[in-house]
Design a protein around this motif. Structure first.
Motif, PDB file in Angstrom:
ATOM      1  N   ARG A  37       0.817  -1.213   0.000  1.00 19.92           N
ATOM      2  CA  ARG A  37       0.000   0.000   0.000  1.00 19.92           C
ATOM      3  C   ARG A  37       0.846   1.256   0.000  1.00 19.92           C
ATOM      4  N   ARG A  38       2.131   1.110   0.288  1.00 24.81           N
ATOM      5  CA  ARG A  38       3.005   2.284   0.410  1.00 24.81           C
ATOM      6  C   ARG A  38       3.983   2.395  -0.744  1.00 24.81           C
ATOM      7  N   ARG A  40       4.033   3.832  -3.516  1.00 22.80           N
ATOM      8  CA  ARG A  40       4.265   5.148  -4.104  1.00 22.80           C
ATOM      9  C   ARG A  40       5.258   5.957  -3.256  1.00 22.80           C
ATOM     10  N   PHE A  41       5.034   5.967  -1.923  1.00 25.83           N
ATOM     11  CA  PHE A  41       5.956   6.673  -1.032  1.00 25.83           C
ATOM     12  C   PHE A  41       7.331   6.028  -1.069  1.00 25.83           C
ATOM     13  N   GLU A 117      12.565  16.319   8.228  1.00 29.14           N
ATOM     14  CA  GLU A 117      11.193  16.221   7.742  1.00 29.14           C
ATOM     15  C   GLU A 117      10.255  15.707   8.833  1.00 29.14           C
ATOM     16  N   LEU A 130      -1.911  12.361  12.300  1.00 29.31           N
ATOM     17  CA  LEU A 130      -1.995  11.007  11.742  1.00 29.31           C
ATOM     18  C   LEU A 130      -2.603  10.060  12.772  1.00 29.31           C
ATOM     19  N   ILE A 135      -3.990   6.572  11.736  1.00 32.72           N
ATOM     20  CA  ILE A 135      -2.972   6.131  10.783  1.00 32.72           C
ATOM     21  C   ILE A 135      -1.670   5.999  11.568  1.00 32.72           C
ATOM     22  N   TYR A 140       2.986   4.511   8.030  1.00 31.89           N
ATOM     23  CA  TYR A 140       2.826   5.528   6.990  1.00 31.89           C
ATOM     24  C   TYR A 140       4.135   6.231   6.644  1.00 31.89           C
ATOM     25  N   LEU A 141       4.953   6.500   7.661  1.00 26.57           N
ATOM     26  CA  LEU A 141       6.151   7.316   7.435  1.00 26.57           C
ATOM     27  C   LEU A 141       7.454   6.533   7.527  1.00 26.57           C
ATOM     28  N   ARG A 145      10.464   4.734   4.373  1.00 29.03           N
ATOM     29  CA  ARG A 145      11.813   5.296   4.434  1.00 29.03           C
ATOM     30  C   ARG A 145      12.859   4.230   4.733  1.00 29.03           C
TER      31      ARG A 145
ATOM     32  N   ILE B  90      -0.425  17.322   5.803  1.00 28.15           N
ATOM     33  CA  ILE B  90       0.775  16.636   5.328  1.00 28.15           C
ATOM     34  C   ILE B  90       1.285  17.368   4.085  1.00 28.15           C
ATOM     35  N   TRP B  92       3.348  16.821   1.573  1.00 27.27           N
ATOM     36  CA  TRP B  92       3.554  16.294   0.223  1.00 27.27           C
ATOM     37  C   TRP B  92       2.262  15.746  -0.386  1.00 27.27           C
ATOM     38  N   LEU B 101      -7.587  11.735   3.216  1.00 24.75           N
ATOM     39  CA  LEU B 101      -6.774  10.778   3.964  1.00 24.75           C
ATOM     40  C   LEU B 101      -7.556   9.920   4.954  1.00 24.75           C
ATOM     41  N   GLU B 105      -7.766   5.746   4.200  1.00 24.68           N
ATOM     42  CA  GLU B 105      -6.998   4.776   4.973  1.00 24.68           C
ATOM     43  C   GLU B 105      -7.889   3.722   5.613  1.00 24.68           C
ATOM     44  N   HIS B 106      -9.117   4.070   5.934  1.00 21.58           N
ATOM     45  CA  HIS B 106      -9.896   3.138   6.736  1.00 21.58           C
ATOM     46  C   HIS B 106     -11.211   2.655   6.141  1.00 21.58           C
ATOM     47  N   ARG B 150     -10.817  18.452   6.724  1.00 26.45           N
ATOM     48  CA  ARG B 150     -10.371  17.108   7.064  1.00 26.45           C
ATOM     49  C   ARG B 150     -11.036  16.622   8.352  1.00 26.45           C
TER      50      ARG B 150
END
Ligand SMILES: Nc1ncnc2c1ncn2[C@@H]1O[C@H](COP(=O)(O)OP(=O)(O)OP(=O)(O)O)[C@@H](O)[C@H]1O
Ligand SMILES: [Mg+2]
Lengths: 264, 242
Positions: A37-38, A40-41, A117, A130, A135, A140-141, A145, B90, B92, B101, B105-106, B150
């Motif tokens: 699911r991640r 793209r990141f 960041e 988040l 989330i 997610y982050l 990375r 966020i 980006w 979002l 996500e859910h 949001r």
């Protein structure tokens, strides 16, 4: 405050920090199944890391190879053994220098950027946001990375190795009178002689690079996520990220070499 | 109903909350005012379980928030919207992606439904023209409105608003206040609103409490508070206050 109490305080803070990093790494492993699911990141991060670090890594690798060739070449010439220069340069690049310089440069460029960041996100409530949306920031982050660095550090290391060996060849030919033919054939032979698909030197080096990548990303994410107190706190997080990354690179590098070459 | 009882919280070396007691009945907007740095944002974070009190209790609909496990906390947070001070978008993701979002996500809503819903709430806060922009390139007031979108996108039962009109011009402020009041009246959303603005308090609030030294110094209905002789009430709500 008496010095002893101060020392214990420092130790407690350090232990807490280390515990946080280990915990973060474990939580990252747990969410690895969410990786699809991640993607793209993940690609974004991998691409950014590559673009940020590539030019510097190449320059430093070329000079590191040249230094290596000079350093050993001077002694080899005294003993009249210049013909093994290619072997020595290739092996030390692949086993030690390549992964090491790549990782240090990644720590300085990408690790610091990660800490800045995530630190900025932390102090401007974005991490809390988040969590409020349920989330998981690790998912997610941190996950994209860490995986991006685990991919990019070995990739850049391969390039560093090649360029480093090339840098050595220039010195070998110009300053030490070793013919390029001899240099390259001994270099290639040393990296392929073991008969296995990948010689030990190369895979130990790549394994190191993989560990370094994971370590840099985890330590830098941890520093960012623990930042507090506005812009000043973000600056501090960057400093902590780079410092801890470099310490880990050196210690892990030592442990891996020791494990593969002295433990049998 | 949101209920905080005798909440104490130490952060760093300072005890920020010192016996805060506060009740927000269902379907009402409670306005929390007070000087900067007295712990208004910290109070909101207790309600949604980001902070746990050192002492005292936090209940939402009778459930004890600090003792919730992850599942329960997720369930609670699904029913709550949170507008963070400055939006907390966020960087980006575009404005529209930010707003989408919590839905993406859910929930397994189809994409078109997500897009419709995002479009709808962005319209409510007057931000549909900026849907494709990125947060670093929009103004503080726009970030705040995107953050509000949001917070509202999931149709929450509760919304915590942290300074919903900071940095907005009087016209847009007025629209946002109307939106907050409307969300309460039409969707019977319960709100806890942190603000420094008298206009916001009077326009959106049912009850007002003023936080000082870690607890409510004075509390009452909007009418009572506007007429109150208490020095803090006069400072925040009196004729001279903005
Ligand atoms: N995570 C944290 N760690 C340590 N201290 C914190 C933390 N969050 C807030 N504080 C401190 O708690 C105090 C209250 O902060 P809070 O953000 O709740 O103030 P506020 O009432 O919302 O003020 P403002 O009107 O300026 O937003 C501040 O002194 C702040 O420095
Ligand atoms: Mg605040």
């Amino acid at each position: 405050m008496n010095p002893f109490a101060k020392l214990t305080d420092t130790l407690i803070v350090r232990a807490e920090g280390a515990g946080y990093v280990v915990n973060l790494l474990l939580r990252t492993f747990v969410v690895v199944p969410h990786l699809p699911r991640r993607w793209r990141f993940l690609l974004d991060n991998a691409f950014n890391a590559g673009v940020r670090a590539l030019p510097v890594t190449m320059i430093v690798a070329a000079f590191a190879g040249a230094i290596l060739a000079m350093q050993t070449g001077i002694e080899l010439r005294r003993f009249g053994n210049s013909n093994v220069l290619g072997t020595i340069t290739a092996l030390s690049m692949c086993r030690e220098m390549g992964p090491f310089i790549t990782a240090v440069i990644l720590a300085a460029t990408v690790g610091s950027a990660i800490a800045a960041e995530l630190g900025t996100m932390k102090v401007s409530d974005e991490i809390d946001a988040l969590e409020v949306m349920s989330i998981d920031p690790v998912d997610y982050l941190v996950l994209p990375r860490v995986v991006a660095m685990a991919m990019m550090c070995p990739t850049l290391t391969v390039l560093s190795n090649l360029i480093g060996i090339y840098g050595g060849s220039v010195i070998a030919e110009q300053n030490l009178g070793v013919s390029p033919d001899l240099y390259w054939s001994s270099a290639i032979e040393s990296l392929t002689s073991s008969g296995t698909l990948l010689p030990k030197e190369a895979y130990v080096g790549l394994f190191k690079a993989l560990l370094f990548g994971v370590a840099i990303a985890t330590v830098s994410c941890a520093a960012g996520l623990r930042a507090r107190g506005g812009a000043l706190g973000v600056g501090l997080a960057v400093q902590v990220a780079v410092r801890n990354s470099v310490i880990l690179i050196i210690v892990l590098g030592f442990i891996v070499t020791w494990f593969f070459y002295f433990l049998d | 109903m949101i209920e905080l009882h005798d909440v104490h919280k130490r952060l760093g070396t300072r005890e920020i909350l010192r016996g805060l007691t506060l009740k927000v009945p269902k379907g009402m907007n409670f306005v929390l005012m007070g000087p900067s740095g007295t712990g208004k944002s910290v109070t909101l974070k207790h309600v949604i379980g980001i902070f746990k009190p050192d002492r005292g209790t936090v209940h939402v609909d009778g459930q004890d928030v600090p003792s919730m496990d992850n599942q329960q906390l997720m369930a609670l947070r699904k029913r709550m919207g949170y507008l963070f001070q400055n939006g907390a978008l966020i960087n980006w993701l575009t404005v529209a992606e930010n707003v989408a979002l919590p839905l993406k996500e859910h929930s397994r809503l189809p994409r078109s439904e997500v897009d419709d819903r995002v479009h709808q709430v962005l319209g409510m806060v007057g931000m549909d023209h900026a849907a494709q922009q990125f947060p670093p390139s929009i103004s503080g007031g726009m970030k705040l409105r995107a953050g509000l979108a949001r917070a509202l996108v999931t149709n929450p039962e509760y919304v915590l608003y942290d300074e919903p009109n900071a940095g907005l011009d009087p016209i847009i402020s007025h629209q946002i206040h109307e939106l907050i009041a409307e969300v309460r009246d039409r969707l019977s959303v319960t709100g806890l609103i942190v603000t420094h603005s008298r206009a916001c308090a009077v326009q959106c609030g049912d009850r007002i409490g003023i936080l000082e030294a870690g607890k409510l110094a004075v509390e009452g209905s909007v009418d009572e508070m506007v007429r109150s002789e208490h020095p803090l009430a006069k400072a925040f709500l009196g004729g001279g206050a903005d």
